[in-house]
Design a protein around this motif. Structure first.
Motif, mmCIF file in Angstrom:
data_model
loop_
_atom_site.group_PDB
_atom_site.id
_atom_site.type_symbol
_atom_site.label_atom_id
_atom_site.label_comp_id
_atom_site.label_asym_id
_atom_site.label_seq_id
_atom_site.Cartn_x
_atom_site.Cartn_y
_atom_site.Cartn_z
ATOM 1 N N THR A 36 55.010 18.426 32.543
ATOM 2 C CA THR A 36 55.432 19.269 31.432
ATOM 3 C C THR A 36 55.452 18.461 30.144
ATOM 4 O O THR A 36 55.449 17.222 30.161
ATOM 5 N N ARG A 37 55.498 19.156 29.029
ATOM 6 C CA ARG A 37 55.606 18.466 27.737
ATOM 7 C C ARG A 37 56.890 17.646 27.662
ATOM 8 O O ARG A 37 56.912 16.567 27.064
ATOM 9 N N TRP A 40 56.348 14.482 29.462
ATOM 10 C CA TRP A 40 55.484 13.631 28.632
ATOM 11 C C TRP A 40 56.282 12.996 27.501
ATOM 12 O O TRP A 40 56.150 11.801 27.221
ATOM 13 N N ASN A 160 43.587 15.343 31.888
ATOM 14 C CA ASN A 160 44.481 15.767 30.794
ATOM 15 C C ASN A 160 43.913 16.904 29.961
ATOM 16 O O ASN A 160 44.627 17.450 29.107
ATOM 17 N N ALA A 163 45.844 20.091 29.000
ATOM 18 C CA ALA A 163 47.047 19.878 28.198
ATOM 19 C C ALA A 163 46.756 19.174 26.877
ATOM 20 O O ALA A 163 47.661 18.988 26.062
ATOM 21 N N ASP A 165 45.466 17.754 23.178
ATOM 22 C CA ASP A 165 45.350 18.157 21.777
ATOM 23 C C ASP A 165 44.110 17.549 21.140
ATOM 24 O O ASP A 165 43.599 18.056 20.140
#
Length: 380
Positions: A36-37, A40, A160, A163, A165
């Protein structure tokens, strides 16, 4: 020749291990399919997403050996090796090339987010026909009339990515130039034409989501290029040097924890009226596990030291990567055998360590590729 860690190195290792156990221990990981964020961000708060990034961007400013030591503590203290692997991929395969090859403007824009955990990075190099043979890239990058690059093609496996960016990727910008025709890019996920597929089902490292990434007439401004045009092959090799040297340190930590569990089990478990650790079949198996761990640790530390001191390191790091990955698989098989039926059951977590170890002989260059590098360095 001094094999002792410095006082500062030991302090950092101990503090990292203690913090990881407290904040990312088994009881705090939850039951979600992927990290989860919040998990992280917790790893980021411990400095793990920016270990070797510049202090001016909030990073730790560490060299390869000190980065490896911190990742070893991370792997030893965190029971979710998928999360550990995800952080390592973000840091070593993505943040390192941005650190060393992005323009000052791009580095300034991205580095702080990479360090703080606000930005998650994915590496997209592998293609269906370009795994170990990275010289066969099919993804292309052609110049548009406005000077931007237009990326087209598909990457087959990017950890990754679901998830992420930002996606660090490589594409063929000059098909006639071979190795010198590859260029690297740090592509924002939200650019039009970036398409990330569904997360893949994997054998291990399950909490680190991986997916295919497609570039469909994706216009990437020149500002997002890493290094000079045609420098991508060298940039990728540079990132793999850091990944092979430091990511595998996390598995030293995993093996350390694994060995502790095996010893504790061998002391407690009784068969035929005796603790199983008293049987030579078990005690010698544990001794060999210890031998593999310590031998591969020395090779990895040496490879990192050579990298830090700008000494010839390519062969040494390949040898270390080979030793750690092969030891991780062999020790995990031994651990399952020591635990017997309990080791085969998911509840004990022993079989999970085996499944998480299998990819080590594939990612960052297969064991076969590492043997080729070692043979070449030996003069063949």
């Amino acid at each position: 020749m001094d094999f002792e860690l410095t006082v500062e190195q030991q302090r950092r290792y101990d503090e990292t291990l203690s913090a990881v156990r407290e904040q990312l221990g088994e009881e705090s990981l939850g039951t979600g399919r992927f990290f989860t964020r919040q998990q992280w961000k917790t790893a980021a708060s411990l400095g793990l997403t920016g270990l070797c990034l510049p202090p001016s961007q909030g990073g730790g400013g560490l060299g390869a050996l000190d980065t490896a030591l911190s990742l070893e503590a991370f792997g030893r203290g965190c029971r979710d090796t998928g999360l550990v692997f995800a952080v390592c991929a973000h840091l070593l395969a993505c943040a390192v090339p941005i650190r060393d090859f992005a323009s000052d403007e791009l580095r300034e824009r991205m580095a702080t987010g990479l360090t703080s955990g606000d930005v998650i990075a994915a590496n997209a190099m592998t293609e269906d026909d370009a795994g170990s043979d990275v010289g066969r890239l099919a993804v292309t990058a052609r110049r548009g009339e406005d000077g931007a690059y237009v990326l087209d093609g598909e990457k087959s496996f990017a950890s990754n990515a679901p998830a992420a960016d930002v996606i660090v990727t490589y594409a063929l910008s000059d098909p006639a130039a071979g190795f010198f025709g590859v260029s690297g890019f740090a592509v924002p996920r939200d650019l039009p034409g970036v398409v990330v597929g569904e997360p893949m089902e994997k054998m291990g490292l399950s909490s680190c989501p991986a997916a295919r990434v497609s570039f469909e007439n994706c216009r990437v401004p020149e500002a997002y290029r890493l290094g000079a045009e045609g420098q991508g092959g060298a940039i990728f090799q540079h990132s793999m040097t850091w990944e092979r040297a430091c990511l595998l340190a996390a598995y030293l930590g995993v093996m350390e924890h694994q060995l502790e569990r095996c010893v504790a089990h061998a002391r407690e478990r009784k068969q035929f009226g005796r603790r199983i650790g008293e049987f030579q079949a078990i005690s010698h198996r544990i001794a060999v596990m210890k031998q593999r761990l310590e031998g591969s640790r020395l090779l990895l530390y040496r490879g990192c030291w050579l990298l830090d001191n700008d000494r010839a390191h390519v062969g040494a790091i390949a040898l270390a990567k080979l030793a750690v990955s092969e030891a991780a698989v062999a020790n995990s098989l031994d651990a399952v055998q020591i635990f017997g039926g309990a080791g085969y059951l998911s509840a004990a977590g022993v079989e999970q360590m085996l499944r998480d170890s299998i990819p080590t002989t594939i990612f960052s260059g297969t064991s076969e590729v590492q043997r080729e590098i070692v043979a070449r360095e030996a003069g063949l």
